[in-house]
Design a protein around this motif. Structure first.
Motif, PDB file in Angstrom:
ATOM      1  N   UNK A 520       9.592  21.765  25.445  1.00  0.00           N
ATOM      2  CA  UNK A 520       9.782  22.862  26.130  1.00  0.00           C
ATOM      3  C   UNK A 520      11.174  23.918  26.509  1.00  0.00           C
ATOM      4  N   UNK A 521      12.247  23.161  26.183  1.00  0.00           N
ATOM      5  CA  UNK A 521      13.406  23.647  26.564  1.00  0.00           C
ATOM      6  C   UNK A 521      13.967  24.394  25.155  1.00  0.00           C
ATOM      7  N   UNK A 522      14.473  25.564  25.225  1.00  0.00           N
ATOM      8  CA  UNK A 522      14.813  26.406  23.983  1.00  0.00           C
ATOM      9  C   UNK A 522      16.199  25.858  23.553  1.00  0.00           C
ATOM     10  N   UNK A 523      16.201  25.615  22.299  1.00  0.00           N
ATOM     11  CA  UNK A 523      17.507  25.134  21.718  1.00  0.00           C
ATOM     12  C   UNK A 523      18.323  26.040  20.903  1.00  0.00           C
ATOM     13  N   UNK A 524      19.574  26.324  20.970  1.00  0.00           N
ATOM     14  CA  UNK A 524      20.309  27.125  20.075  1.00  0.00           C
ATOM     15  C   UNK A 524      21.384  26.215  19.739  1.00  0.00           C
ATOM     16  N   UNK A 525      21.620  26.240  18.396  1.00  0.00           N
ATOM     17  CA  UNK A 525      23.081  25.608  17.629  1.00  0.00           C
ATOM     18  C   UNK A 525      23.810  26.787  17.838  1.00  0.00           C
ATOM     19  N   UNK A 526      25.135  26.248  17.896  1.00  0.00           N
ATOM     20  CA  UNK A 526      26.461  27.173  17.959  1.00  0.00           C
ATOM     21  C   UNK A 526      27.272  26.980  16.979  1.00  0.00           C
ATOM     22  N   UNK A 527      27.193  26.061  16.204  1.00  0.00           N
ATOM     23  CA  UNK A 527      28.507  25.826  15.040  1.00  0.00           C
ATOM     24  C   UNK A 527      29.450  25.236  16.073  1.00  0.00           C
ATOM     25  N   UNK A 528      30.747  25.852  15.509  1.00  0.00           N
ATOM     26  CA  UNK A 528      32.005  25.575  16.235  1.00  0.00           C
ATOM     27  C   UNK A 528      32.235  26.341  17.534  1.00  0.00           C
ATOM     28  N   UNK A 529      31.617  27.110  17.895  1.00  0.00           N
ATOM     29  CA  UNK A 529      31.796  27.963  19.359  1.00  0.00           C
ATOM     30  C   UNK A 529      31.668  27.261  20.316  1.00  0.00           C
ATOM     31  N   UNK A 530      32.336  27.254  21.576  1.00  0.00           N
ATOM     32  CA  UNK A 530      32.627  26.537  22.691  1.00  0.00           C
ATOM     33  C   UNK A 530      31.908  27.141  24.045  1.00  0.00           C
TER      34      UNK A 530
END
Length: 565
Positions: A520-530
């Protein structure tokens, strides 16, 4: 690399042995700890494989069944699904799976079942293992189960479970104490059709989740006219059944508004069902993947009615104008242009519908590089997931033969940018060389380490838990949304995040893929961004909420019109 768990625990390999009664995982009627199970391997460390099969160390020894020892009809071939849900609200997603069972109308010969099979609930212990809680939770339904969809229909903070069946469906109300109550008849959502996919949505934005149930066909066990090598008659040998839309009235009551809302169609043969606001007008629309025929796109007209626009929207047929054997449905923005695209798996080339931003879609399965590889397998549950956390969504596809218990390899398509995908299955783990009869699949971060894991339900076989061991080599952020004026699950909320030059959108959904529901949680990948410079949420109520300068690598809870936690 050593495995990192960034949730509430850290474990080392070979620390735990799981003792689970094998019989309990089949019937749910005995203690899950009274005998040693075959599923007691030590937890393996991460290795070179991107995805690692950790089923035998997880304690999940669920085995799906078709009820007898031979696949004899179209109904037996359709199920089943599974769902990630946090039923006890401890911060770790649990698993619930729909199972088949012996059914007197679904066997063409005498068969004596050795035991009664049930759906199964596994609680996530938070240490990489699960325990069977079916009997304790009171949720071991003995019907012929197909799919699972999760939604907090009464806004009490605990997820409820709807199970679609061949026969009456079941609504399990979460009691908030680890148990559930069957309120199907009281609620008015049992029905008596052969249901397959179902989805929760708040179609009128009144803060209460409504329910759309996709019904399949009117099965006749005495019909025997078919092409012998097929094994049994196909779906067009039987009449279709009417889907149902139930409006949530509150107080555990629903009303059938199928006709009143314009979604009555007596010719459908629904498989997968999905719901999302594809045109961005603030009202959630419904897509129905039908078997062997045209698919439906129901446009929501301000919460007052639906209009079927499959053909004018370009989503009714595949790239060559065929009505296919459609299964999975998922919405996601695969090209990061700010518009929700649509993925539909089938027995051939599959369909990747790219939104043009004006309510019209263009089918892109072939130019994207997916069609040729996909057509070598029969696609069942599949979904958009950013498995490598690079900031664009990829596609995982579970495969399996249609009418025989023949296995096929699952597939993983990496989004390589420019609207293109690449089949990277064989480079991502030994698992992708295994041939199984895949059906439902749920996607979620069961170990809270920041990448997307997978659970696959295999027809008449053990399920598989795949642990993602390298997605969290890159950064990520995960959002747990809690509605107040909106429905508590925030289903229908639209999210945009900005991290450097990267802009991503997503929408909070209920069911996705085929017969299943994901984390139910929304996931985002960010690459190398912090850092995520901006998170913008448009809630179903219409309220807009903005967060700024959020650190990566966290699971954050955002309550409507309150500060994040």
């Amino acid at each position: 690399m050593s495995r990192n768990f960034t949730g509430r625990f850290k474990i080392s390999a070979y620390c735990f042995l799981i003792f689970v009664l094998a019989g309990a995982c089949q019937s749910g009627e005995k203690s899950a700890t009274s005998s040693v199970s075959l599923f007691n391997d030590p937890i393996p460390p991460a290795g070179a494989d991107f995805f690692l099969n950790v089923t035998k160390s997880s304690g999940i020894d669920f085995r799906h069944t078709i009820g007898d020892d031979h696949l004899t009809n179209i109904i037996e071939s359709v199920g089943g699904g599974g769902a990630f849900l946090d039923y006890d609200q401890d911060g770790f997603v649990d698993l619930y799976m729909a199972n088949g069972n012996f059914h007197h109308r679904l066997s063409d010969r005498e068969f004596e079942p050795e035991q009664v099979h049930t759906n199964q609930l596994y609680r996530n212990r938070g240490d990489g293992t699960f325990e069977n809680m079916t009997r304790k939770a009171g949720i071991g339904h003995e019907g012929f189960g197909m799919g699972v969809t999760i939604g907090d229909f009464n806004n009490d903070g605990y997820p409820d479970i709807y199970v679609s069946n061949h026969g009456p469906n079941v609504l399990y109300k979460n009691n908030g104490n680890g148990t559930f109550s069957d309120i199907s008849k009281k609620a008015g959502v049992a029905g008596d059709e052969s249901s397959v996919g179902a989805v929760w949505l708040d179609y009128d934005n009144d803060g209460l989740l409504d329910l759309y149930v996709g019904n399949y066909l009117s099965f006749d066990p005495d019909y025997e006219f078919y092409y012998a090598p097929d094994g049994f008659p196909g779906p067009m040998s039987f009449d279709g059944e009417i889907d149902r839309l139930y409006k949530n009235l509150g107080n555990d009551k629903f009303e059938d508004v199928t006709v009143a809302m314009g979604v009555f169609n007596e010719n459908g043969r629904a498989m997968g069902v999905g719901a999302a606001d594809y045109d961005g007008d603030g009202f959630v629309d419904i897509y129905v993947a039908n078997d062997h025929m045209v698919n439906y796109m129901y446009k929501n007209e301000g919460g007052k009615a639906f209009k079927e626009v499959g053909i004018p929207s370009g989503t009714a047929f595949n790239q060559v104008g065929e009505g296919t054997i459609s299964m999975a449905v998922d919405f996601g923005d695969y090209n990061n242009d700010g518009h929700l695209d649509l993925w539909v798996s089938d027995d051939g080339y599959c369909s990747l519908y790219e939104s043009q931003g004006n309510g019209i879609f263009t089918e892109m399965a072939y130019p994207s590089g997916i069609a040729v590889a996909a057509a070598q397998h029969v696609g069942w549950s599949s979904a958009f997931i950013d498995y490598d956390n690079d900031g664009d969504v990829d596609i995982f596809k579970a495969n399996g033969e249609l009418k025989h218990l023949y296995g096929q390899e699952d597939q993983l398509f990496e989004n390589v940018g420019g609207g293109k995908f690449k089949d990277v299955s064989v480079t991502c783990g030994e698992y992708f060389k295994e041939e199984l009869v895949g059906r439902g699949a749920a996607f979620g971060d069961y170990d809270n380490d920041g990448d997307i894991d997978v659970y696959i339900v295999n027809l008449h076989d053990h399920g598989v838990l795949l642990r993602n061991d390298h997605g969290n080599d890159k950064n990520w952020i995960k959002l747990h949304l809690v509605g107040t004026a909106s429905n508590r699950d925030a289903i229908g909320a639209r999210i945009k995040i900005v991290s450097g030059e990267m802009v991503q959108i997503a929408q909070k959904k209920s069911a996705s893929g085929y017969l299943s529901q994901s984390d139910p949680r929304i996931h985002f990948g960010l690459g190398d961004r912090t850092t995520v410079e901006r998170i913008e949420i448009i809630w179903p109520s219409g309220a807009t909420q903005v967060l700024e300068n959020v650190e990566a690598g966290k699971i954050i809870t955002i309550t409507e019109n309150e500060d994040a936690a």
